[in-house]
Design a protein around this motif. Structure first.
Motif, short mmCIF file in Angstrom:
data_model
loop_
_atom_site.label_atom_id
_atom_site.label_comp_id
_atom_site.label_asym_id
_atom_site.label_seq_id
_atom_site.Cartn_x
_atom_site.Cartn_y
_atom_site.Cartn_z
N SER A 312 0.83 -1.21 0.00
CA SER A 312 0.00 0.00 0.00
C SER A 312 0.86 1.26 0.00
O SER A 312 0.59 2.22 -0.73
CB SER A 312 -0.93 -0.01 1.22
N ASN A 315 2.55 1.60 -3.37
CA ASN A 315 1.61 2.11 -4.37
C ASN A 315 1.47 3.63 -4.26
O ASN A 315 1.40 4.34 -5.28
CB ASN A 315 0.24 1.47 -4.20
N LYS A 319 2.50 6.39 -7.06
CA LYS A 319 1.51 7.37 -7.52
C LYS A 319 2.06 8.79 -7.41
O LYS A 319 1.86 9.63 -8.30
CB LYS A 319 0.25 7.23 -6.70
N ASN A 326 10.37 4.79 -2.59
CA ASN A 326 9.84 3.49 -2.99
C ASN A 326 10.95 2.45 -3.13
O ASN A 326 10.82 1.32 -2.65
CB ASN A 326 9.07 3.62 -4.30
N GLN A 342 3.57 -7.68 -6.94
CA GLN A 342 3.24 -6.26 -7.10
C GLN A 342 4.44 -5.38 -6.76
O GLN A 342 4.64 -4.31 -7.35
CB GLN A 342 2.06 -5.89 -6.19
N ASN A 346 6.16 -2.46 -8.96
CA ASN A 346 6.32 -1.10 -8.45
C ASN A 346 7.77 -0.62 -8.52
O ASN A 346 8.05 0.51 -8.91
CB ASN A 346 5.82 -1.03 -7.00
#
Length: 422
Positions: A312, A315, A319, A326, A342, A346
């Motif tokens: 989360s 993400n 964004k 990240n 995922q 990312n």
């Protein structure tokens, strides 16, 4: 006044244990059996079990036929952790004894204490056969099944007690148990009705919370908010109410109120993982991303392996274009365990935006087996291979994408043009 009465006066009114012990010794020697029996019961109720035990043992030696004394002694033995002694005492009660049913109930309690519920159930069923109209047996069976999560079997016994006008037994409110049983069966609307039928004084904190949770479960958000807010006002340190209240407020899209509830709840339970995750969710939804990151970091400080929260937060970083953050987050996660697919996707995006194309390609390829049927991923992959002029990889990605979306003419044209190139 008997020595027994004098002893109780010294105990309860004067709190004079020294003289009470002297009077106890005199009572054992001089008081009649009925007076001693009453003293034993009162001492037992007051928690003076060693003294009660001495009285009951003396009376049993003089009256071995009085099996009720064995049930008292068995209960005292259980309290002392001597289950074998309790079973031996109760096994001596014969079926023709007036205390046999009481002995069966006591034996059932012992076996339940020992974690052998099947024997407990057997003893209670025998008691039920011998005394079918005895409410205490219905209660014992109901409580046994309730404790075991066998709610369908508990329900008729609680209903029978309620039909007989039994509101409370052994300090248990029957209506509360009935509501909890129906909830355990998934009959939420009936459970709500059972709770709503309770008198006001029976709505303690636990019951009010359960009612609020049932309103939440049935999406009656306004009722849930009203019920849980009342609980908050009466018992503000009842920590479990806060996640439920926040969810109910979010259910009505009252996200600012839900965030405020999360903060209040964290004041009572600062390490509550559920509240931290809700806070992240609601802060993200209202666009307060700095606060969302704070919630996520607090959760990961206490549970670094929470992959759902890592994803989360990742993400959110992707964004917002926080690629350094990240990459740092996912690199740390990779050092502890294998990354979720995922996470590969990312981190590939972040490496690509930082023009670290080899690392981006490596992670896109690691993600590919898991997302080969995901058109959003394939579009990212196509764009990436275009950017690095990887013709063969681009053709393969386009072919896979067009298998899923054959009507995308722009992609079909790109694929055809690549094929036509020398």
């Amino acid at each position: 006044m008997s020595y027994s009465e004098q002893m109780l006066t010294k105990l309860q009114e004067d709190h004079d244990w020294t003289n009470a012990k002297k009077l106890f010794a005199l009572a054992l020697r001089h008081d009649d059996d009925d007076t001693l029996y009453d003293l034993g019961q009162q001492l037992y109720g007051l928690g003076f079990t060693p003294q009660a035990k001495r009285i009951f043992e003396k009376l049993l030696r003089d009256h071995p036929e009085e099996d009720e004394l064995r049930t008292y002694l068995a209960d005292i033995a259980v309290s002392a952790g001597d289950n074998d002694a309790a079973i031996d005492l109760l096994a001596a009660i014969q079926p023709d004894s007036p205390a046999y049913v009481q002995g069966l109930l006591a034996t059932a309690d012992v076996y339940q204490t020992m974690g052998i519920p099947e024997v407990s159930e057997q003893k209670l069923k025998e008691a039920k056969r011998l005394a079918p109209d005895e409410p205490v047996i219905d209660f014992a069976l109901a409580e046994l099944y309730f404790t075991l999560g066998r709610y369908e079997e508990a329900l008729p016994y609680y209903q029978r007690l309620q039909d007989q006008g039994v509101d409370t037994m052994a300090e248990v409110v029957i209506g509360q148990r009935l509501g909890a049983t129906l909830a355990g069966m998934g009959d939420y609307e009936e459970a709500i009705t059972a709770y709503e039928d309770l008198p006001r004084e029976a709505l303690d904190a636990d019951t009010t919370y359960q009612l609020g949770m049932l309103y939440l479960e049935t999406k009656q958000y306004q009722q849930a908010i009203k019920t849980l807010t009342e609980l908050q006002q009466s018992t503000p340190d009842y920590a479990p109410l806060y996640p439920a209240l926040a969810r109910a407020q979010a259910g009505l899209n009252q996200l600012t109120d839900a965030l405020a509830t999360v903060h209040i709840g964290l004041g009572f339970d600062e390490f509550n993982s559920d509240l931290l995750k809700l806070g992240f969710n609601y802060a993200t939804r209202v666009g307060d991303e700095d606060r969302a990151v704070d919630f996520a970091k607090k959760e990961l400080d206490q549970d670094p392996d929470d992959q759902d929260m890592i994803i989360s937060l990742s993400n959110l970083y992707v964004k917002d274009g926080q690629d350094d953050a990240n990459i740092a987050l996912l690199t740390q996660a990779a050092a502890a365990h294998e990354l979720d697919p995922q996470m590969y996707w990312n981190i590939a995006k972040s490496y690509e935006r930082e023009e670290k194309m080899d690392q981006a390609k490596e992670n896109y390829l690691l993600a590919y087996p898991h997302f080969r049927e995901n058109t959003d991923f394939l579009l990212d992959l196509i764009r990436f291979f275009q950017s690095i002029a990887a013709r063969q990889e681009l053709l393969a990605a386009l072919k896979q994408y067009l298998r899923l979306v054959p009507t995308d003419m722009a992609m079909q044209d790109l694929y055809d043009d690549l094929l036509d190139e020398p």
